[in-house]
Each structure stands twice: as structure tokens, then as C-alpha cells.
Design an enzyme around this catalytic site. Structure first.
Site, short mmCIF file in Angstrom:
data_model
loop_
_atom_site.label_atom_id
_atom_site.label_comp_id
_atom_site.label_asym_id
_atom_site.label_seq_id
_atom_site.Cartn_x
_atom_site.Cartn_y
_atom_site.Cartn_z
N TYR A 208 4.31 9.08 -10.90
CA TYR A 208 3.24 8.41 -10.15
C TYR A 208 2.40 7.54 -11.09
CZ TYR A 208 -0.78 7.74 -7.07
OH TYR A 208 -1.78 7.18 -6.30
N ALA A 209 1.99 8.11 -12.21
CA ALA A 209 1.17 7.35 -13.16
C ALA A 209 1.93 6.13 -13.68
CB ALA A 209 0.76 8.25 -14.33
N ALA A 210 3.21 6.31 -14.00
CA ALA A 210 4.02 5.19 -14.52
C ALA A 210 4.20 4.11 -13.46
CB ALA A 210 5.37 5.71 -14.99
N SER A 211 4.45 4.54 -12.22
CA SER A 211 4.67 3.55 -11.16
C SER A 211 3.39 2.76 -10.88
CB SER A 211 5.15 4.24 -9.88
OG SER A 211 4.15 5.08 -9.33
N ASN B 76 0.80 -1.23 0.00
CA ASN B 76 0.00 0.00 0.00
C ASN B 76 0.83 1.27 0.00
OD1 ASN B 76 -2.35 1.89 0.86
ND2 ASN B 76 -0.88 2.01 2.56
#
Length: 248
Positions: A160-163, A85
Site C-alpha cells: 500500500y505504501a509503495a503503491s 480514487n
């Protein structure tokens, strides 16, 4: 939900979504392993019972990850549930993002999930023939970043989007690999949720079917299903908990 006496490792358990997950699992009789770089004192005060283990350190550090799993096995003898998480979210755009920003999000959100999954599965979950792995991704990993604020300001950044997209891909790969061993792997993809990461960022929820921000307990409820034995025929799924913003 058939979770009593299961053992769960939850990363990012000191606050927000991780805290809500730990509390709800504890209410189901789960022994919780609380992992964070910050103190989990507040979470501990909210648990339904006293069977917990607090492990504080850097989840991007392979030695810390292995030590956490070793401590879990040493105390409880097994691990049934892993909830990846913990996360960070840079809001810088492609032009202004630095390599340090990029590495922070990729290492916290994706590398740590890989490290904990590997350490829990081999040999523990595989030898037991049972496991539930739940990865917290994001709708940003599906649509390239949630726009928030005026004129798109506050949009989650490319790292963030890629991760989170990587977390979704990892979820599906792991599900295919470990299904034959009785281990499922699923992902919960939150939309705009009221946590420290979104604090101070205005979100326009008027385009959602459910016109409010999500709450950590909304995400935790979805995790409970994936963590339970009731989900034994469900794997490689990405459950969007986003107020309906992703509809068509």
C-alpha cells in the site's frame, strides 16, 4: 467553482471517498461517470441530478478502462476531470505479505491510475487543451505507512505504501508532461479516514492537531478545488488532508 456541465470520471465511486467526491461534483452541476466493480446504486440515489453514467468492471483491465472512456465520450463528447480514487490496502507486514497481496495493491492503486490517465489524456484532454487529473494517494505514500492500533498493529502494509508513493511520483511526472497542454495533475493524500478500508482498525488521533478521524467529505472538498478552473495555476501538488498528523 466553475464546474457546471463538466464531465468527470470517478473510480471507486460506489462508496466511501469516491462516493463523496461523486456527490459533491454532482452538486456543482458535473456530469458524473461512476466507475466501480460494485454497484453504484447507493451513490446514484444521492446525486444532485440525473446526468450520470455507471460503468462496472475491473479498473485493472486495460480493455475495461478504454471501454469506460469510450462510453464517456460517446455520451458526453468530452471528459474534463479524472479522479483516480479506487484502492485496496493490505495490512500484512513484509514477512507475511504474498505476491498476490503485493500485486493487488500495486495494480489497483497505481496501474489503474496509469491506465485511466493515459486513456483520458490521449487524445481527449490533449486535443481539448484542458484537463484536471486528481489522484487520491495517502500520507502512507509519504511516510511509509500510518501506524494504528496497539503496538503499531494495523499499520498499512508495504504494498500500500509503495503503491501510494508511486501515485505521488506519477502525479508529478504527469504534471510536468501535460502542463503545456492545459492539463493539471494533483494529488490529495488523506490521513486516517473513516471508510470501509479503515473499518475495525483503531486509530489513535490524540497526536493529531484535529483529533478525529477524517470523513469522506473532507477529502472530497479538497478534490473540488483541484477539479475546478480556480486551480489553473496549481499542478504537481500533494495536498495532505490528515488532521495535521504530518506536521514536522
Amino acid at each position: 467553482m466553475n464546474l457546471k456541465d463538466d464531465v468527470a470520471i470517478i473510480t471507486g465511486a460506489a462508496s466511501g471517498i469516491g462516493q463523496a467526491i461523486a456527490v459533491q461534483l454532482s452538486q456543482q452541476g458535473v456530469h458524473t461517470v461512476l466507475v466501480d466493480i460494485n454497484s453504484c446504486e447507493e451513490t446514484i440515489s444521492m446525486l444532485a441530478h440525473e446526468s450520470y453514467l455507471e460503468c462496472l468492471g475491473d479498473i485493472r483491465d486495460e480493455k475495461f478502462v478504454q471501454a469506460t472512456v469510450n462510453r464517456t465520450i460517446g455520451k458526453y463528447g468530452e471528459v474534463h476531470i479524472l479522479v483516480n480514487n479506487a484502492g485496496t490496502a493490505s495490512r500484512k507486514d513484509l514477512e507475511t505479505m504474498t505476491l498476490e497481496d503485493w500485486d493487488r495493491d500495486l495494480n489497483t492503486n497505481l496501474k489503474a491510475a496509469f491506465l485511466f490517465t493515459q486513456a483520458c489524456v490521449y487524445p481527449h484532454m490533449k486535443d481539448a487543451g484542458y484537463g484536471r487529473i486528481i489522484n487520491i494517494s495517502s500520507v502512507s505514500g509519504l511516510n511509509g505507512g500510518v501506524t494504528s492500533g496497539d503496538e503499531g498493529k494495523g499499520r498499512s502494509g508495504p504494498a500500500y505504501a509503495a503503491s501510494k508513493g508511486g501515485v505521488i511520483a506519477l502525479t508529478k511526472w504527469v504534471a510536468k508532461e501535460l502542463g503545456p497542454y492545459g492539463i493539471t495533475c494533483n494529488s490529495v493524500a488523506p490521513g486516517a479516514t473513516a471508510t470501509a478500508i479503515t473499518a475495525g482498525v483503531p486509530y489513535d488521533t490524540s497526536q493529531q492537531v484535529i483529533k478525529r478521524m477524517g470523513h469522506p467529505h473532507d477529502i472530497a472538498g479538497a478534490v473540488l478545488y483541484f477539479a475546478s478552473r480556480d486551480s489553473s495555476y496549481t499542478t504537481a501538488q500533494v495536498l495532505k488532508v490528515d488532521g495535521g498528523i504530518s506536521i514536522g
